[in-house]
Motif scaffolding. Structure first.
Motif, PDB file in Angstrom:
ATOM      1  N   UNK A  14       0.823  -1.216   0.000  1.00 15.01           N
ATOM      2  CA  UNK A  14       0.000   0.000   0.000  1.00 15.01           C
ATOM      3  C   UNK A  14       0.853   1.262   0.000  1.00 15.01           C
ATOM      4  N   UNK A  15       1.917   1.243   0.773  1.00 11.58           N
ATOM      5  CA  UNK A  15       2.810   2.403   0.817  1.00 11.58           C
ATOM      6  C   UNK A  15       3.518   2.566  -0.527  1.00 11.58           C
ATOM      7  N   UNK A  16       3.888   1.455  -1.154  1.00  9.01           N
ATOM      8  CA  UNK A  16       4.491   1.524  -2.483  1.00  9.01           C
ATOM      9  C   UNK A  16       3.535   2.093  -3.516  1.00  9.01           C
ATOM     10  N   UNK A  23       4.343  10.262  -6.666  1.00  9.17           N
ATOM     11  CA  UNK A  23       5.458  10.693  -7.525  1.00  9.17           C
ATOM     12  C   UNK A  23       4.951  11.472  -8.732  1.00  9.17           C
ATOM     13  N   UNK A  24       3.977  10.916  -9.434  1.00  8.96           N
ATOM     14  CA  UNK A  24       3.468  11.590 -10.626  1.00  8.96           C
ATOM     15  C   UNK A  24       2.443  12.664 -10.300  1.00  8.96           C
ATOM     16  N   UNK A  25       1.676  12.465  -9.250  1.00 10.24           N
ATOM     17  CA  UNK A  25       0.697  13.472  -8.852  1.00 10.24           C
ATOM     18  C   UNK A  25       1.406  14.753  -8.409  1.00 10.24           C
ATOM     19  N   UNK A  26       2.586  14.623  -7.813  1.00  9.87           N
ATOM     20  CA  UNK A  26       3.352  15.801  -7.411  1.00  9.87           C
ATOM     21  C   UNK A  26       3.753  16.656  -8.586  1.00  9.87           C
ATOM     22  N   UNK A  27       4.125  16.020  -9.679  1.00  6.99           N
ATOM     23  CA  UNK A  27       4.499  16.759 -10.886  1.00  6.99           C
ATOM     24  C   UNK A  27       3.296  17.483 -11.477  1.00  6.99           C
ATOM     25  N   UNK A  28       2.149  16.814 -11.493  1.00  4.68           N
ATOM     26  CA  UNK A  28       0.942  17.440 -12.028  1.00  4.68           C
ATOM     27  C   UNK A  28       0.465  18.570 -11.122  1.00  4.68           C
ATOM     28  N   UNK A  29       0.489  18.348  -9.821  1.00  2.00           N
ATOM     29  CA  UNK A  29       0.019  19.364  -8.875  1.00  2.00           C
ATOM     30  C   UNK A  29       0.941  20.576  -8.856  1.00  2.00           C
ATOM     31  N   UNK A  30       2.186  20.384  -9.248  1.00  2.00           N
ATOM     32  CA  UNK A  30       3.142  21.493  -9.291  1.00  2.00           C
ATOM     33  C   UNK A  30       2.686  22.567 -10.280  1.00  2.00           C
ATOM     34  N   UNK A  31       1.947  22.175 -11.288  1.00  2.00           N
ATOM     35  CA  UNK A  31       1.428  23.144 -12.254  1.00  2.00           C
ATOM     36  C   UNK A  31       0.368  24.040 -11.628  1.00  2.00           C
ATOM     37  N   UNK A  32      -0.375  23.505 -10.650  1.00  2.00           N
ATOM     38  CA  UNK A  32      -1.445  24.258 -10.010  1.00  2.00           C
ATOM     39  C   UNK A  32      -0.910  25.083  -8.846  1.00  2.00           C
ATOM     40  N   UNK A  82      14.495  -9.390  -0.158  1.00  2.00           N
ATOM     41  CA  UNK A  82      14.139  -9.456  -1.577  1.00  2.00           C
ATOM     42  C   UNK A  82      12.618  -9.406  -1.742  1.00  2.00           C
ATOM     43  N   UNK A  83      11.887 -10.109  -0.869  1.00  2.00           N
ATOM     44  CA  UNK A  83      10.432 -10.080  -0.924  1.00  2.00           C
ATOM     45  C   UNK A  83       9.902  -8.654  -0.792  1.00  2.00           C
ATOM     46  N   UNK A  84      10.390  -7.915   0.198  1.00  2.00           N
ATOM     47  CA  UNK A  84       9.897  -6.563   0.419  1.00  2.00           C
ATOM     48  C   UNK A  84      10.303  -5.617  -0.709  1.00  2.00           C
ATOM     49  N   UNK A  85      11.487  -5.782  -1.247  1.00  2.00           N
ATOM     50  CA  UNK A  85      11.925  -4.935  -2.368  1.00  2.00           C
ATOM     51  C   UNK A  85      11.036  -5.170  -3.585  1.00  2.00           C
ATOM     52  N   UNK A  86      10.750  -6.420  -3.869  1.00  2.00           N
ATOM     53  CA  UNK A  86       9.915  -6.745  -5.029  1.00  2.00           C
ATOM     54  C   UNK A  86       8.494  -6.227  -4.835  1.00  2.00           C
ATOM     55  N   UNK A  87       7.935  -6.428  -3.636  1.00  2.00           N
ATOM     56  CA  UNK A  87       6.566  -5.964  -3.375  1.00  2.00           C
ATOM     57  C   UNK A  87       6.484  -4.444  -3.491  1.00  2.00           C
ATOM     58  N   UNK A  88       7.438  -3.728  -2.893  1.00  2.00           N
ATOM     59  CA  UNK A  88       7.415  -2.267  -2.962  1.00  2.00           C
ATOM     60  C   UNK A  88       7.579  -1.796  -4.401  1.00  2.00           C
ATOM     61  N   UNK A  89       8.550  -2.328  -5.105  1.00  2.00           N
ATOM     62  CA  UNK A  89       8.799  -1.908  -6.488  1.00  2.00           C
ATOM     63  C   UNK A  89       7.638  -2.197  -7.410  1.00  2.00           C
ATOM     64  N   UNK A  90       7.025  -3.365  -7.249  1.00  2.00           N
ATOM     65  CA  UNK A  90       5.892  -3.726  -8.090  1.00  2.00           C
ATOM     66  C   UNK A  90       4.714  -2.787  -7.854  1.00  2.00           C
ATOM     67  N   UNK A  91       4.377  -2.540  -6.603  1.00  2.00           N
ATOM     68  CA  UNK A  91       3.235  -1.687  -6.323  1.00  2.00           C
ATOM     69  C   UNK A  91       3.537  -0.209  -6.580  1.00  2.00           C
ATOM     70  N   UNK A  92       4.806   0.195  -6.515  1.00  2.00           N
ATOM     71  CA  UNK A  92       5.189   1.546  -6.913  1.00  2.00           C
ATOM     72  C   UNK A  92       4.871   1.743  -8.389  1.00  2.00           C
ATOM     73  N   UNK A  93       5.242   0.765  -9.202  1.00  2.00           N
ATOM     74  CA  UNK A  93       4.960   0.828 -10.639  1.00  2.00           C
ATOM     75  C   UNK A  93       3.465   0.757 -10.931  1.00  2.00           C
ATOM     76  N   UNK A  94       2.743  -0.041 -10.171  1.00  2.00           N
ATOM     77  CA  UNK A  94       1.289  -0.110 -10.339  1.00  2.00           C
ATOM     78  C   UNK A  94       0.660   1.235 -10.000  1.00  2.00           C
ATOM     79  N   UNK A  95       1.175   1.909  -8.977  1.00  2.00           N
ATOM     80  CA  UNK A  95       0.679   3.242  -8.629  1.00  2.00           C
ATOM     81  C   UNK A  95       0.911   4.243  -9.744  1.00  2.00           C
ATOM     82  N   UNK A  96       2.086   4.187 -10.358  1.00  2.00           N
ATOM     83  CA  UNK A  96       2.376   5.076 -11.489  1.00  2.00           C
ATOM     84  C   UNK A  96       1.419   4.779 -12.652  1.00  2.00           C
ATOM     85  N   UNK A  97       1.210   3.500 -12.927  1.00  2.00           N
ATOM     86  CA  UNK A  97       0.314   3.122 -14.027  1.00  2.00           C
ATOM     87  C   UNK A  97      -1.130   3.525 -13.739  1.00  2.00           C
ATOM     88  N   UNK A  98      -1.560   3.343 -12.497  1.00  2.00           N
ATOM     89  CA  UNK A  98      -2.933   3.715 -12.143  1.00  2.00           C
ATOM     90  C   UNK A  98      -3.143   5.217 -12.300  1.00  2.00           C
TER      91      UNK A  98
END
Length: 110
Positions: A14-16, A23-32, A82-98
């Protein structure tokens, strides 16, 4: 797998996800508003720090529960790390995609 380990993996996921969206919302909100953009951009780093601290604590607890052999402790620590790195990285990317899908749908770019 202990219940504590499963709960920690869910929290790290969830944190990932939040970190990826922030990460991406910050860039968009920076315009406002620049302050909002900076706050959200920092959110991705805060999410990484929270996930790292939680993961470190869980790895230490689970490694302490491992057999008294140093090899078992090391294997447990490396495997869980390794488990935690993979889980964080995967959900970080899912957050960017969402966020990208939400932005595309919101602006009707498709």
């Amino acid at each position: 797998m202990s219940a504590q380990l499963a709960d920690a993996a869910v929290v790290v996921a969830l944190v990932g996800f939040y970190g990826g969206v922030a990460r991406d919302l910050g860039t968009t909100a920076d315009l406002v508003e620049a302050r909002v953009g900076v706050g959200l951009s920092v959110g991705a780093y805060v999410a990484g720090g929270v996930a790292a601290l939680l993961s470190l604590a869980i790895v230490a607890i689970e490694a302490a529960r491992a057999a008294p052999s140093a090899l078992d402790v090391a294997a447990t620590a490396v495997g869980l790390s390794v488990l935690f790195v993979v889980v964080f990285g995967l959900f970080f990317r899912i957050g960017i995609a969402a966020y990208a899908v939400a932005l595309r749908a919101g602006l009707r770019l498709s």
